[in-house]
Design an enzyme around this catalytic site. Structure first.
Site, PDB file in Angstrom:
ATOM      1  N   ASP A 198      19.118   0.130  37.968  1.00  0.00           N
ATOM      2  CA  ASP A 198      18.781   0.433  38.653  1.00  0.00           C
ATOM      3  C   ASP A 198      18.898   1.570  38.797  1.00  0.00           C
ATOM      4  O   ASP A 198      19.876   2.404  37.627  1.00  0.00           O
ATOM      5  CB  ASP A 198      20.391  -0.591  39.210  1.00  0.00           C
ATOM      6  CG  ASP A 198      20.394  -0.504  41.213  1.00  0.00           C
ATOM      7  OD1 ASP A 198      19.387   0.735  41.486  1.00  0.00           O
ATOM      8  OD2 ASP A 198      20.689  -0.578  41.580  1.00  0.00           O
ATOM      9  N   HIS A 225      10.325   5.699  37.508  1.00  0.00           N
ATOM     10  CA  HIS A 225      10.387   4.718  37.128  1.00  0.00           C
ATOM     11  C   HIS A 225       9.742   5.522  35.768  1.00  0.00           C
ATOM     12  O   HIS A 225      10.319   4.831  34.409  1.00  0.00           O
ATOM     13  CB  HIS A 225       9.397   4.022  37.784  1.00  0.00           C
ATOM     14  CG  HIS A 225      10.429   3.272  39.206  1.00  0.00           C
ATOM     15  ND1 HIS A 225      11.400   3.191  39.256  1.00  0.00           N
ATOM     16  CD2 HIS A 225       9.748   3.322  40.385  1.00  0.00           C
ATOM     17  CE1 HIS A 225      11.237   2.514  40.175  1.00  0.00           C
ATOM     18  NE2 HIS A 225      10.443   2.810  41.038  1.00  0.00           N
ATOM     19  N   LEU A 252      14.222  -9.566  17.523  1.00  0.00           N
ATOM     20  CA  LEU A 252      14.871  -9.960  19.461  1.00  0.00           C
ATOM     21  C   LEU A 252      13.753 -10.386  19.515  1.00  0.00           C
ATOM     22  O   LEU A 252      13.069  -9.682  19.952  1.00  0.00           O
ATOM     23  CB  LEU A 252      15.409  -8.022  19.359  1.00  0.00           C
ATOM     24  CG  LEU A 252      15.282  -7.730  20.840  1.00  0.00           C
ATOM     25  CD1 LEU A 252      16.975  -8.051  20.944  1.00  0.00           C
ATOM     26  CD2 LEU A 252      15.380  -6.489  21.406  1.00  0.00           C
TER      27      LEU A 252
HETATM   28  C1  FPP Z   1      15.212  -0.099  40.366  1.00  0.00           C
HETATM   29  O1  FPP Z   1      15.570   1.137  40.694  1.00  0.00           O
HETATM   30  C2  FPP Z   1      15.021  -0.374  39.203  1.00  0.00           C
HETATM   31  C3  FPP Z   1      13.153  -1.201  39.340  1.00  0.00           C
HETATM   32  C4  FPP Z   1      13.428  -1.651  40.489  1.00  0.00           C
HETATM   33  C5  FPP Z   1      12.255  -1.476  38.488  1.00  0.00           C
HETATM   34  C6  FPP Z   1      12.617  -0.894  37.211  1.00  0.00           C
HETATM   35  C7  FPP Z   1      11.361   0.010  36.381  1.00  0.00           C
HETATM   36  C8  FPP Z   1      11.748  -0.188  35.212  1.00  0.00           C
HETATM   37  C9  FPP Z   1      12.708   0.937  34.614  1.00  0.00           C
HETATM   38  C10 FPP Z   1      10.618   1.197  34.472  1.00  0.00           C
HETATM   39  C11 FPP Z   1       9.371  -0.465  34.336  1.00  0.00           C
HETATM   40  C12 FPP Z   1       9.809  -1.672  33.562  1.00  0.00           C
HETATM   41  C13 FPP Z   1       8.908  -2.078  32.492  1.00  0.00           C
HETATM   42  C14 FPP Z   1       8.732  -3.299  32.012  1.00  0.00           C
HETATM   43  C15 FPP Z   1       8.004  -0.392  32.052  1.00  0.00           C
HETATM   44  P1  FPP Z   1      15.485   1.549  42.350  1.00  0.00           P
HETATM   45  O2  FPP Z   1      14.161   2.042  42.400  1.00  0.00           O
HETATM   46  O3  FPP Z   1      15.540   0.119  43.046  1.00  0.00           O
HETATM   47  O4  FPP Z   1      16.236   3.263  42.153  1.00  0.00           O
HETATM   48  P2  FPP Z   1      17.203   3.487  43.491  1.00  0.00           P
HETATM   49  O5  FPP Z   1      17.922   2.350  44.170  1.00  0.00           O
HETATM   50  O6  FPP Z   1      17.503   5.095  42.945  1.00  0.00           O
HETATM   51  O7  FPP Z   1      16.130   3.834  44.720  1.00  0.00           O
END
Ligand code: FPP
Length: 254
Positions: A31, A48, A142
């Site tokens: 997150d 991201h 893994l």
């Molecule tokens: C939450 O941060 C994160 C996500 C919704 C996506 C997680 C994805 C990645 C780390 C990259 C893509 C994954 C792969 C497998 C390549 P948020 O956007 O909700 O952050 P915020 O709460 O600060 O807005």
């Protein structure tokens, strides 16, 4: 390769992780990508992208340590509610990640698995996932388990439907339904439940993640935003887990 490098270098000198008491399965809610970007006046997509870098490092460390399963919440069923562009960026990053990393993951004996409704993802992403899973399925290291279009409630409902179907068709008696039977119908069948759940950016919610499987999981909340998550943060989280007294609802008798 990764594992060998780890053994040669030993563990970082400041590290006190007990290698004989590692969690078998680590689950992570990654997150804070958006906030990381916002703090730097960057578009969310950059957050991201930085999140993928953090993921690469964590996968490497888990593999080196000999963790059995790493499940990461990459896209939830609720994430479709984000702006179309952001959903597109996340799907592109997934496809790019698999294209760029597959060979190295394979060389390092990593098995790629997924949980979630993969059939609703864009075809490009589905193809890369299919190819990655096929290429790595005989590896023994893994398990990198990507939660994609995943929701814990819908997973449970799907399992209920399958079990009910088996009862209706006479394949299964109602009295035979138990936790083991039920688990076989979850996306995570064959995997141990997570021992450790890590959530970054200080939030204290499960957000529909692994609702069944987290029943006895130890939770570690990290204040840092996901893109800032480093090897050190993972080792600290494992150390915190190793200090916990896990009783699984019972008491110690010794
Ligand atoms: C939450 O941060 C994160 C996500 C919704 C996506 C997680 C994805 C990645 C780390 C990259 C893509 C994954 C792969 C497998 C390549 P948020 O956007 O909700 O952050 P915020 O709460 O600060 O807005």
């Amino acid at each position: 390769m990764w594992l060998k490098a780890w053994k040669q270098n030993k563990v970082d000198s400041d590290d006190q992780v007990a290698l004989d008491r590692l969690p078998r399965h680590i689950a992570i809610i990654m997150d804070g990508n958006g906030r990381w970007a916002q703090k730097r006046a960057l578009p969310r997509s950059m957050g991201h992208r930085a999140g993928v870098e953090a993921l690469r490092k964590v996968v490497k460390t888990c593999s080196e340590l000999g963790i059995e399963v790493l499940t990461v919440y990459a896209f939830s069923t609720e994430n479709w509610n984000r702006p179309k562009d952001e959903v597109g960026v996340l799907m592109t990053l997934l496809t790019e990640y698999l294209r760029k990393e597959l060979n190295e993951l394979h060389q390092n004996n990593v098995v790629i698995r997924t949980i979630g409704r993969i059939k609703d993802l864009p075809l490009d992403a589905q193809r890369e996932l299919e190819n990655s899973k096929k290429k790595t399925r005989d590896n023994t290291g893994l398990v990198l388990n990507l939660a994609l279009n995943y929701g814990g409630r819908s997973e449970i409902i799907e399992a209920v439907k399958q079990v009910s179907g088996d009862v209706l068709s006479g394949k299964l008696g109602i009295e035979d339904i138990d936790e083991d039977v039920f688990c076989q119908h979850l996306f995570t069948h064959g995997m141990p439940d997570p021992d450790l759940l890590i959530r970054t950016s200080g939030e204290m919610r499960l957000s529909n993640f692994l609702l069944w499987q987290l029943a006895y999981t130890e939770i570690v909340i990290i204040q840092e935003l996901w893109p800032d998550f480093e090897k050190k943060t993972l080792l600290e989280s494992i150390k915190a887990y190793q200090k916990r007294d896990r009783r699984f609802g019972g008491i110690h008798t010794d």
